[in-house]
Design an enzyme around this catalytic site. Structure first.
Site, PDB file in Angstrom:
ATOM      1  N   GLU A   4     -13.733  26.846  -4.477  1.00  0.00           N
ATOM      2  CA  GLU A   4     -14.286  26.688  -2.869  1.00  0.00           C
ATOM      3  C   GLU A   4     -14.718  27.495  -2.688  1.00  0.00           C
ATOM      4  O   GLU A   4     -15.356  28.013  -3.140  1.00  0.00           O
ATOM      5  CB  GLU A   4     -13.107  27.557  -2.608  1.00  0.00           C
ATOM      6  CG  GLU A   4     -12.396  28.315  -1.687  1.00  0.00           C
ATOM      7  CD  GLU A   4     -11.433  29.462  -1.460  1.00  0.00           C
ATOM      8  OE1 GLU A   4     -11.054  29.225  -2.536  1.00  0.00           O
ATOM      9  OE2 GLU A   4     -10.537  29.099   0.019  1.00  0.00           O
TER      10      GLU A   4
ATOM     11  N   LYS B 234      -8.188  23.518   5.007  1.00  0.00           N
ATOM     12  CA  LYS B 234      -7.508  24.422   3.527  1.00  0.00           C
ATOM     13  C   LYS B 234      -6.036  24.878   5.134  1.00  0.00           C
ATOM     14  O   LYS B 234      -6.846  25.454   6.062  1.00  0.00           O
ATOM     15  CB  LYS B 234      -7.961  25.945   3.694  1.00  0.00           C
ATOM     16  CG  LYS B 234      -7.358  26.664   2.554  1.00  0.00           C
ATOM     17  CD  LYS B 234      -7.585  27.939   1.944  1.00  0.00           C
ATOM     18  CE  LYS B 234      -6.930  28.342   0.841  1.00  0.00           C
ATOM     19  NZ  LYS B 234      -8.034  29.371   0.479  1.00  0.00           N
TER      20      LYS B 234
ATOM     21  N   CYS C 292      -7.792  25.858  -3.234  1.00  0.00           N
ATOM     22  CA  CYS C 292      -6.693  27.341  -3.299  1.00  0.00           C
ATOM     23  C   CYS C 292      -5.295  27.618  -3.151  1.00  0.00           C
ATOM     24  O   CYS C 292      -4.235  26.680  -3.851  1.00  0.00           O
ATOM     25  CB  CYS C 292      -8.037  28.109  -2.899  1.00  0.00           C
ATOM     26  SG  CYS C 292      -7.311  29.889  -3.957  1.00  0.00           S
TER      27      CYS C 292
HETATM   28  C1  ACM Z   1      -7.567  31.414  -2.379  1.00  0.00           C
HETATM   29  O1  ACM Z   1      -7.115  30.827  -1.392  1.00  0.00           O
HETATM   30  N1  ACM Z   1      -8.924  31.842  -1.995  1.00  0.00           N
HETATM   31  C2  ACM Z   1      -6.694  32.049  -3.638  1.00  0.00           C
END
Ligand code: ACM
Length: 267
Positions: free
Chosen positions: A38, A109, A143
């Site tokens: 990421e 995300k 993530c």
């Molecule tokens: C995250 O979502 N970077 C822990």
């Protein structure tokens, strides 16, 4: 299909250095699909929304996407990486996929972690799936999305056989949840985490490495250690992810009882 991850420590706010590092590393390996962490082109811990917006770029029309489209074409690999996407006045935390044919697709995300909620917009894409080849479908999560079983399940229902998971993990749970997500959805999972530490004022984030590749039966096929840079590739058979049987008489997707499941609390 040869799939792998490149675990490393991105330099903060130094895109040219990170792209050079990635190009050099990927030049040394033969693979069909490589997943990177990421926010691996920019680093993670930005001090303000304005600073983050400065580092962000349009997707797929920005220079970072053009760089990866060229690299994917030259190396004949599909490359998945994380970067901040600038869209009008919003910044999304993206996983982006470049394929050897030059095509670029993204996933924003969905579940923002901790202080990301101050700077990023929440993703608005209902878990899209993309063709790696005519017979292999890929999904992407970023993530913290791993913590929500509905995210991986949505990808599996859409036909994803391999889930690509760019991460900047600071907790040590995803190495467990992603084994379960792979197992309960009968998919392959490539978790690419970063290493190193970022500090900003009193904030200190120590990233936990331990990138891993998991098979549809939950077997961990490869795992990196917590601190070292590592590029690992394993050969997998993605057709295994088409078989959703847990036993001879139980199919984990077909046997779901959707008429009993709730989307929220009881009225
Ligand atoms: C995250 O979502 N970077 C822990």
């Amino acid at each position: 299909v040869r799939v792998g991850f490149f675990q490393f420590q991105p330099a903060f706010h130094d895109r040219p250095a990170n792209l050079a590092r990635i190009e050099q590393a990927l030049g040394q390996v033969e693979a069909d699909l490589i997943v990177l962490p990421e926010m691996c082109t920019t680093g993670y811990l930005f001090g303000s929304r304005a600073e983050l917006a400065q580092a962000a770029e349009p997707v797929p029309d920005g220079p970072t996407c053009r760089f990866f489209a060229g690299l994917a074409a030259r190396t004949k690999m599909t490359i998945v990486w994380g970067m901040p996407e600038l869209s009008l006045d919003r910044v999304f935390n993206d996983a982006v996929m470049a394929r050897p044919d030059g095509s670029v697709n993204c996933f924003r995300k969905a579940h923002l972690f901790l202080d990301e909620q101050d700077f990023f917009a929440r993703g608005d894409m209902p878990f899209p799936v993309f063709d790696h080849s005519p017979s292999v479908k890929l999904g992407m999560l970023v993530c913290f999305d791993h913590y929500f079983p509905e995210a991986a399940r949505s990808l599996a229902l859409a036909g994803a056989q391999i889930i690509c998971h760019p991460s900047n993990l600071v907790l040590a749970v995803a190495q467990r949840t992603t084994v379960v997500r792979a197992l309960e959805n009968r998919v392959f999972w490539v978790l690419a985490n970063r290493t190193g530490v970022e500090e900003l004022g009193r904030k200190r984030l120590a990233f936990t490495g331990r990138s891993q590749i998991v098979a549809p039966d939950g077997t961990v096929l490869a795992r990196a250690d917590s601190a070292r840079e590592q590029l690992t590739v394993v050969e997998i058979d993605p057709t295994q992810a088409l078989d959703k049987r847990a036993t001879a008489r139980n199919d984990l997707l077909a046997d779901r009882r959707t008429e009993l499941y709730r989307l929220g609390p009881c009225a």
